[in-house]
Write a protein that holds these residues in place. Structure first.
Motif, PDB file in Angstrom:
ATOM      1  N   LEU A 151       0.995  -1.270   0.145  1.00 41.75           N
ATOM      2  CA  LEU A 151      -0.010   0.625  -0.100  1.00 41.75           C
ATOM      3  C   LEU A 151       0.751   1.121  -0.019  1.00 41.75           C
ATOM      4  CD1 LEU A 151      -3.037  -0.856   3.070  1.00 41.75           C
ATOM      5  CD2 LEU A 151      -2.895  -1.403   0.220  1.00 41.75           C
ATOM      6  N   HIS A 152       2.283   1.068  -0.443  1.00 44.53           N
ATOM      7  CA  HIS A 152       3.109   2.368  -0.066  1.00 44.53           C
ATOM      8  C   HIS A 152       2.660   3.391  -0.788  1.00 44.53           C
ATOM      9  CE1 HIS A 152       5.145   1.077  -3.544  1.00 44.53           C
ATOM     10  NE2 HIS A 152       6.343   1.939  -3.314  1.00 44.53           N
ATOM     11  N   ASP A 153       2.229   2.908  -2.103  1.00 44.87           N
ATOM     12  CA  ASP A 153       2.360   4.353  -2.849  1.00 44.87           C
ATOM     13  C   ASP A 153       0.405   4.317  -3.722  1.00 44.87           C
ATOM     14  OD1 ASP A 153       4.240   5.232  -3.429  1.00 44.87           O
ATOM     15  OD2 ASP A 153       4.860   3.624  -4.974  1.00 44.87           O
ATOM     16  N   VAL A 154      -0.784   4.166  -1.948  1.00 49.24           N
ATOM     17  CA  VAL A 154      -1.759   4.262  -2.582  1.00 49.24           C
ATOM     18  C   VAL A 154      -1.845   5.476  -2.259  1.00 49.24           C
ATOM     19  CG1 VAL A 154      -2.586   4.464   0.345  1.00 49.24           C
ATOM     20  CG2 VAL A 154      -3.910   3.224  -1.234  1.00 49.24           C
ATOM     21  N   THR A 192       2.596  14.794   0.055  1.00 57.56           N
ATOM     22  CA  THR A 192       2.895  14.320  -0.991  1.00 57.56           C
ATOM     23  C   THR A 192       2.542  13.281  -0.860  1.00 57.56           C
ATOM     24  OG1 THR A 192       4.303  13.163   0.828  1.00 57.56           O
ATOM     25  CG2 THR A 192       5.289  15.011  -0.539  1.00 57.56           C
ATOM     26  N   HIS A 193       2.358  12.126  -2.257  1.00 57.84           N
ATOM     27  CA  HIS A 193       1.396  10.778  -2.007  1.00 57.84           C
ATOM     28  C   HIS A 193       1.549  10.334  -0.528  1.00 57.84           C
ATOM     29  CE1 HIS A 193       5.632   9.441  -3.383  1.00 57.84           C
ATOM     30  NE2 HIS A 193       4.477   7.774  -3.109  1.00 57.84           N
ATOM     31  N   ALA A 194       2.974  10.473   0.101  1.00 61.94           N
ATOM     32  CA  ALA A 194       2.528   9.807   1.357  1.00 61.94           C
ATOM     33  C   ALA A 194       1.789  10.355   2.762  1.00 61.94           C
ATOM     34  CB  ALA A 194       4.037  10.336   2.242  1.00 61.94           C
ATOM     35  N   TYR A 216       6.358   8.007   5.701  1.00 66.51           N
ATOM     36  CA  TYR A 216       7.690   8.057   5.588  1.00 66.51           C
ATOM     37  C   TYR A 216       8.787   6.919   5.035  1.00 66.51           C
ATOM     38  CZ  TYR A 216       7.127  10.908   9.573  1.00 66.51           C
ATOM     39  OH  TYR A 216       6.251  11.443  10.849  1.00 66.51           O
ATOM     40  N   HIS A 217       8.028   6.059   3.638  1.00 63.48           N
ATOM     41  CA  HIS A 217       8.619   5.609   2.885  1.00 63.48           C
ATOM     42  C   HIS A 217       9.361   5.971   2.086  1.00 63.48           C
ATOM     43  CE1 HIS A 217       5.140   6.117  -0.009  1.00 63.48           C
ATOM     44  NE2 HIS A 217       6.019   6.254  -1.195  1.00 63.48           N
ATOM     45  N   HIS A 218       9.095   7.165   2.246  1.00 64.01           N
ATOM     46  CA  HIS A 218      10.790   8.319   1.291  1.00 64.01           C
ATOM     47  C   HIS A 218      11.602   8.879   2.381  1.00 64.01           C
ATOM     48  CE1 HIS A 218       9.176   7.863  -3.116  1.00 64.01           C
ATOM     49  NE2 HIS A 218       7.673   7.725  -2.477  1.00 64.01           N
ATOM     50  N   THR A 219      10.676   8.847   3.405  1.00 69.81           N
ATOM     51  CA  THR A 219      12.175   9.566   4.261  1.00 69.81           C
ATOM     52  C   THR A 219      12.223   9.121   5.401  1.00 69.81           C
ATOM     53  OG1 THR A 219      10.040  10.793   5.198  1.00 69.81           O
ATOM     54  CG2 THR A 219      11.568  12.459   3.342  1.00 69.81           C
ATOM     55  N   GLY A 236      12.937  -1.994  -0.207  1.00 68.66           N
ATOM     56  CA  GLY A 236      11.855  -2.478  -0.785  1.00 68.66           C
ATOM     57  C   GLY A 236      11.343  -1.762  -2.482  1.00 68.66           C
ATOM     58  N   ASP A 237      10.948  -0.386  -1.965  1.00 66.68           N
ATOM     59  CA  ASP A 237      10.593  -0.186  -3.211  1.00 66.68           C
ATOM     60  C   ASP A 237      11.754   0.246  -4.061  1.00 66.68           C
ATOM     61  OD1 ASP A 237       9.265   2.130  -5.145  1.00 66.68           O
ATOM     62  OD2 ASP A 237      10.019   3.809  -3.732  1.00 66.68           O
ATOM     63  N   TYR A 238      13.034   0.544  -3.586  1.00 71.00           N
ATOM     64  CA  TYR A 238      13.862   1.117  -4.076  1.00 71.00           C
ATOM     65  C   TYR A 238      14.586  -0.292  -5.485  1.00 71.00           C
ATOM     66  CZ  TYR A 238      18.890   2.597  -5.334  1.00 71.00           C
ATOM     67  OH  TYR A 238      20.063   2.856  -5.447  1.00 71.00           O
TER      68      TYR A 238
HETATM   69 FE   LIG Z   1       6.180   6.057  -2.961  1.00 69.70          FE
END
Ligand SMILES: [Fe+2]
Ligand SMILES: [Fe+2]
Length: 306
Positions: A151-154, A192-194, A216-219, A236-238
């Motif tokens: 769901l990280h980019d929901v 942001t989407h986050a 905080y998935h980007h930060t 994981g995203d990376y």
């Molecule tokens: Fe993202």
């Protein structure tokens, strides 16, 4: 416009408008909301839970199939919901039910400007990659990491469906300035989407850990404590972006923050650097193994895309 600077085109007013849209989103399905409630009570029995879940036939069938998928490696056939609950455990069950509900809720309302097949491929890839990283960083939270990755980019999905103009503006600028989605959102939307994912998760009363992982998935380094789950999703995203699994609105790689992993146990090379190549290989194998599992979750998305 300098998308890397602090120019905030639409500014706070827009951010508030988007927030309002998120608050008006459909709520968590009743059965799942009730599940969350009673699972927090330590006196809840398997029989009570099973009775509640069985009132939703689609959810029951999916949970049974998931319990039987090779992903969990349960050796004998799980034929009853009671047994599935015992085998999966309350925590797995909670996160899976949340994940399935979100997918279900967003399977209508498609916006032609967004490639949903690619989006979910990226999301599933990230789910598998995040839970793989969790094995090294926080093995007790593998299932939360899976759902957080899923769901990280929901927030992107919400933007694309409920703030279409804003979403289109971000996409346009991502390609015009050849930068990443997150930086453009910050520059032109002010949110942001986050952030959006976290608002949504709060509204759906996700567990606190899951909310902050999405936010905080980007930060992840911005979290001073309990940052493991956010770190898993960040990593994981990376990894899925490196592997080119799915596509997620913009070709540029998100920035990788090394600092958050300094004190984490990960596979490293002789120089002490994270061994990305080994993780790439492992991810490849894990994705093959998770294939049927992902197919079960994805049912419903496919039919919405067809
Ligand atoms: Fe993202
Ligand atoms: Fe992503």
């Amino acid at each position: 416009m300098n998308v890397n600077g602090n120019t905030n085109f639409l500014g706070e007013v827009q951010a508030k408008r988007i927030a309002q849209n998120v608050l008006n989103l459909p709520t968590l399905p009743t059965v799942v909301a009730k599940m969350m409630q009673i699972m927090d009570d330590s006196r809840t029995t398997v029989a009570e839970l099973s009775q509640l879940i069985s009132s939703d036939q689609v959810l029951s069938a999916k949970l049974l199939r998931l319990a039987n998928s090779a992903y969990y490696g349960i050796p004998r056939k799980v034929s009853t919901l009671d047994l599935a609950i015992i085998m999966l455990g309350f925590e797995n069950l909670k996160t899976l039910a949340l994940g399935l509900s979100v997918i279900d809720r967003f399977s209508d309302n498609w916006n032609d400007a967004f490639d949903y097949t690619e989006f979910w491929e990226h999301a599933f890839g990230c789910a598998v990659a995040s839970s793989m990283v969790a094995r090294d960083i926080c093995p007790d939270n593998k299932s939360e990491a899976f759902v957080a990755g899923l769901l990280h980019d929901v927030g992107k999905l919400i933007l694309s469906q409920f703030a279409k103009r804003h979403f289109a503006a971000v996409i346009k600028n991502v390609s015009a300035y050849d930068t990443d989605f997150y930086s453009v959102e910050k520059a032109i939307l002010g949110v942001t989407h986050a952030d959006i994912a976290a608002w949504f998760a709060e509204k759906w009363q996700f567990p606190e850990k899951l909310i902050s992982a999405l936010q905080y998935h980007h930060t992840p380094a911005a979290l001073t404590k309990d940052n493991e789950l956010a770190a898993c999703v960040h990593f994981g995203d990376y990894l899925v972006r490196r592997a080119g699994v799915g596509f997620c609105a913009g070709k540029n790689m998100p920035e990788f923050d090394n600092s958050v992993f300094a004190d984490k146990q990960l596979m490293r090379n002789e120089l002490g650097e994270i061994n990305f190549l080994m993780y790439d290989e492992q991810l490849h194998l894990e994705l093959e193994e998770a294939d049927t599992f992902l197919n079960i979750i994805a049912r419903g998305i496919n039919h919405a895309i067809d």
